[in-house]
Design a protein around this motif. Structure first.
Motif, short mmCIF file in Angstrom:
data_model
loop_
_atom_site.label_atom_id
_atom_site.label_comp_id
_atom_site.label_asym_id
_atom_site.label_seq_id
_atom_site.Cartn_x
_atom_site.Cartn_y
_atom_site.Cartn_z
N ASP A 1 0.82 -1.22 0.00
CA ASP A 1 0.00 0.00 0.00
C ASP A 1 0.84 1.26 0.00
O ASP A 1 0.40 2.32 -0.45
CB ASP A 1 -0.94 0.01 1.21
N TYR B 1 -1.72 7.95 -2.41
CA TYR B 1 -2.90 8.16 -1.58
C TYR B 1 -3.10 6.96 -0.67
O TYR B 1 -2.43 5.93 -0.81
CB TYR B 1 -4.12 8.36 -2.49
N ASP B 2 -4.02 7.09 0.23
CA ASP B 2 -4.39 5.98 1.12
C ASP B 2 -5.41 5.12 0.39
O ASP B 2 -6.52 5.57 0.11
CB ASP B 2 -4.99 6.53 2.42
N ALA C 1 -7.39 2.99 1.24
CA ALA C 1 -8.66 2.82 1.94
C ALA C 1 -9.55 4.05 1.81
O ALA C 1 -10.75 3.99 2.09
CB ALA C 1 -8.41 2.50 3.41
N ARG C 2 -8.96 5.19 1.40
CA ARG C 2 -9.71 6.44 1.38
C ARG C 2 -9.84 7.06 -0.02
O ARG C 2 -10.50 8.09 -0.18
CB ARG C 2 -9.05 7.45 2.33
N GLY C 3 -9.23 6.47 -1.03
CA GLY C 3 -9.37 6.98 -2.38
C GLY C 3 -8.26 7.92 -2.80
O GLY C 3 -7.46 8.38 -1.97
N ASP C 4 -8.22 8.25 -4.09
CA ASP C 4 -7.06 8.94 -4.65
C ASP C 4 -6.99 10.43 -4.28
O ASP C 4 -5.99 11.08 -4.57
CB ASP C 4 -7.04 8.79 -6.17
N SER D 1 -7.09 11.35 -1.16
CA SER D 1 -6.41 11.36 0.14
C SER D 1 -4.91 11.41 -0.07
O SER D 1 -4.41 11.33 -1.20
CB SER D 1 -6.80 10.13 0.95
N SER E 1 -1.10 9.92 1.30
CA SER E 1 -0.43 8.86 2.05
C SER E 1 0.87 9.37 2.66
O SER E 1 1.69 10.01 1.98
CB SER E 1 -0.12 7.68 1.14
N ARG F 1 -5.77 5.54 -9.82
CA ARG F 1 -5.73 4.54 -8.75
C ARG F 1 -4.42 3.77 -8.73
O ARG F 1 -4.24 2.87 -7.91
CB ARG F 1 -6.90 3.58 -8.91
#
Length: 693
Positions: A112, A117-118, A120-123, A125, A127, A278
């Protein structure tokens, strides 16, 4: 973190990491970054130092480190806005591969942390996870190589016979090629002996620039076998190196050159391995997303004319410069002899669609290095108006899928194929006879890596791609194939004989046609993929060439056809042949005959049931006489039952001699003939007009 090196201004050119004997200059492009950090790594893979590149000239950031040597591992972290709706996806937590890296330490490890991005939260967000443990490092290299007497074969296009091969797939199962599956294995003595025995003049290698195994394949336990997901446009993929030294690629080229064989690379500049919004942040996205990619109007999403999630922004001058620098590097430093451009229609796209005068083509055509090597376009992509067969500017050659489909359909017995085959036999003039383009512009093929092998074309009526894990929905749905009565392998001797004959007929058609012929590696020994027509993820016995029981009789057949082509320049003419329109010695240079010896009429051409095509070829108008002993060839392509064919009248002191007959496993014959002769069912005959004894 302990500082071990000091950094000075350096210079903005060349881009990449350049060793000058005393240190290394680093230069990287980014128009929108606010800060560029060079990361150095130790031999154990740990990050040991971060240094800001101290200078920026225009959009090139650069610095110089004295005392640094080849072998140093490095990467970048780019600071800037993380604003997806504005097209920017900078994230300094992500280690980035230098787009100009000459070598990589390996491949990404899926985690991950690779995403900007995270997940779990979409692009949208952000990271904060550090990706460095999972990203391959670039390596500083000195690409100098002792080439000795190496010279490019410079085989004229009209004399070329191309052999498309996968570096690993060709040698992985070969009992004598070592090291198997590597660059050096491809150039080992057993492989060189096989290639020279066939008579091919060039190997066209599926992608060898560093590439990534897609995550969706990784999750299914598969790999990206073909390699069409590029991460580094300058670095040979580490999986094909035995000891990790790029000189192994150079050694391969030198050995192939010494055998008279050119090296053509299949290159993928139309997209990268980073996918859509993504996808991971590995290099280009993190360095300057808005420059490297064509973005949709909302700037968050990507134009996807390639079907892979993203499209490289060739219109950007620095991106185009990277592509041109990459091509020149492979020619000047690695000594390759040409390129096949994957989805080349994408490289010619502008804001208004495909343009043969696009900046990419103009840059290629004015380049003194690239205009002396072979350039082959895959003339389509999946975007609007993406099929552009025949539309590319000279000196590009083009893969001709219409040739493939016509030859398969004619020998399958489909109605209405005679006029189509006539066009294919004479260089596909309807597509290519314009703008001064030669007949060699058509790269003729009956099979390629993408699709059935030739053995499977005559053994399967439908695809069998279950091993790909996509519910057998991937790959071509219509293959213009025929199982001859049984789907897959059979012990029935009649079906096996019929399949073998059709294979011979298609190979003979290929090598007796005007244009540039291309063979698929393994077809000459009867290789099968068990009906898989999309083996892109099959890095196993499905995708590898099987050498356990090679049909060396078929290989000898192919070698005889190649030798016949080389012996008869009429087949290799660059000029298009024309019936009635041009003349040599007062005669047309192309005749289409009926079986009874009369000329074909419009009604004959419109006969959908016609299964026999007879053509007499002479030397094209304006072409110097090649050989005093040869004035014509008469070729018969019979996809129906046995038929008697009347040979054209002979000039005085000449006679027709049958030199090729595919009804036998050995095509080479020596059979003088005159008048009406029997043409066996489903066979190709080639007659040569020779001096009478």
């Amino acid at each position: 973190m302990t500082t071990r090196h000091a950094i000075s201004a350096g210079r903005a050119a060349p881009l990449g990491a350049t060793f000058d004997g005393e240190g290394v200059n680093f230069a990287v492009f980014s128009a929108h970054a606010t800060r560029m950090v060079l990361c150095l790594f130790g031999e154990d893979g740990r990050e040991v130092q971060r240094l800001d590149l101290p200078e920026r000239d225009g959009d090139v950031w650069h610095g110089y480190i004295a005392g640094l040597r080849p072998g140093q591992h490095y990467g970048y972290r780019a600071h800037g806005p993380y604003a997806p709706h504005e097209g920017h996806r900078f994230n300094p937590n992500k280690l980035l591969v230098d787009p100009y890296a000459r070598a990589l330490t390996g491949h990404p490890v899926w985690h991950d942390a690779l995403y900007g991005y995270d997940p779990a939260r979409g692009d949208l967000s952000f990271s904060t996870a550090d990706s460095a443990p999972y990203v391959p490092r670039a390596a500083v290299v000195d690409p100098a190589f002792s080439w000795g007497a190496d010279r490019p074969p410079e085989t004229p296009v009209e004399d070329s016979v191309i052999y498309e091969a996968h570096v690993k797939g060709l040698t992985r199962l070969h009992p004598a090629a070592t090291p198997r599956g590597k660059f050096l294995g491809l150039a080992s003595d057993p492989m060189l002996e096989h290639l020279t025995r066939l008579g091919v003049t060039a190997v066209e290698l599926l992608p060898v620039q560093a590439f990534v195994d897609d995550k969706f394949l990784h999750d299914k336990g598969l790999t990206n076998y073909w390699g069409y997901q590029t991460l580094g446009f300058f670095a040979p993929d580490p999986r094909y190196l035995q000891a990790g030294d790029i000189s192994e690629f150079q050694q391969m080229v030198a050995r192939l050159h010494a055998a008279g064989i050119e090296v053509i690379l299949d290159v993928v500049y139309n997209h990268t391995c980073e996918g859509d919004e993504r996808g991971p942040t590995l290099a280009f996205r993190g360095l300057d997303n808005a420059s490297y990619y064509r973005l949709a109007p909302d700037r968050r999403h990507y134009v996807n004319d390639t079907g892979t999630g993203n499209t490289v922004n060739v219109d950007h001058p620095m991106v185009l410069r990277m592509i041109m620098d990459s091509l020149r590097y492979w020619v000047e430093v690695m000594h390759v002899d040409g390129f096949r451009f994957d989805l080349c229609a994408t490289l010619g796209r502008t804001a208004t669609g495909f343009d043969p005068g696009a900046s990419f083509f103009d840059a290629i055509r004015q380049d003194p290095v690239l205009t002396r090597v072979k350039l082959i376009a895959e003339p389509w992509d999946v975007g609007p108006g993406g099929y552009q067969l025949g539309a590319f500017p000279p000196p590009f050659l083009e893969w001709n899928d219409r040739y493939r489909d016509t030859v398969r359909a004619f020998w399958r017995g489909d109605a209405g194929q005679a006029p189509r085959l006539a066009d294919r036999l004479t260089g596909s003039a309807r597509q290519f006879d314009h703008s001064g383009r030669p007949a060699t512009s058509s790269v003729n093929l009956v099979t390629a890596h993408d699709g059935f092998t030739l053995a499977d074309v005559v053994s399967y009526a439908r695809r069998h791609n279950e091993a790909n894990g996509e519910g057998n929905r991937d790959g071509h749905g219509e293959n213009v194939s025929d199982n001859m009565g049984v789907e897959g392998p059979t012990a029935d001797p009649a079906i096996r004989a019929a399949r073998a004959r059709r294979v011979r007929n298609m190979l003979a058609t290929l090598l007796l046609s005007q244009g540039t012929p291309m063979l698929l590696a393994g077809d000459e020994i009867g290789n099968t993929q068990s009906g898989n027509n999309n083996a892109y993820a099959q890095d196993n016995e499905i995708g590898w060439v099987g050498w356990d029981a090679p049909d060396m009789g078929l290989a000898g057949f192919v070698a005889a056809l190649v030798a016949f082509r080389k012996a008869h320049p009429i087949l290799r003419q660059k000029r298009f042949l024309h019936a009635r329109e041009r003349a040599v010695d007062g005669l047309p240079d192309l005749f289409w005959w009926r079986e009874d010896g009369a000329e074909m009429t419009p009604a004959d051409w419109q006969d959908g049931g016609r299964r026999v095509l007879c053509v007499e070829k002479r030397t094209a108008a304006g072409t110097p006489a090649y050989a005093a002993l040869e004035t014509a060839l008469f070729l018969v392509f019979n996809a129906g039952p046995e038929v008697r064919v009347t040979l054209p009248a002979c000039p005085q002191a000449r006679r027709w001699v049958c030199r090729i007959d595919t009804s036998a496993s050995d095509p080479a014959v020596d059979r003088p003939a005159a008048g009406a002769v029997a043409c066996p069912a489903e066979a190709v005959l080639a007659f040569v007009l020779e001096p009478a004894p």
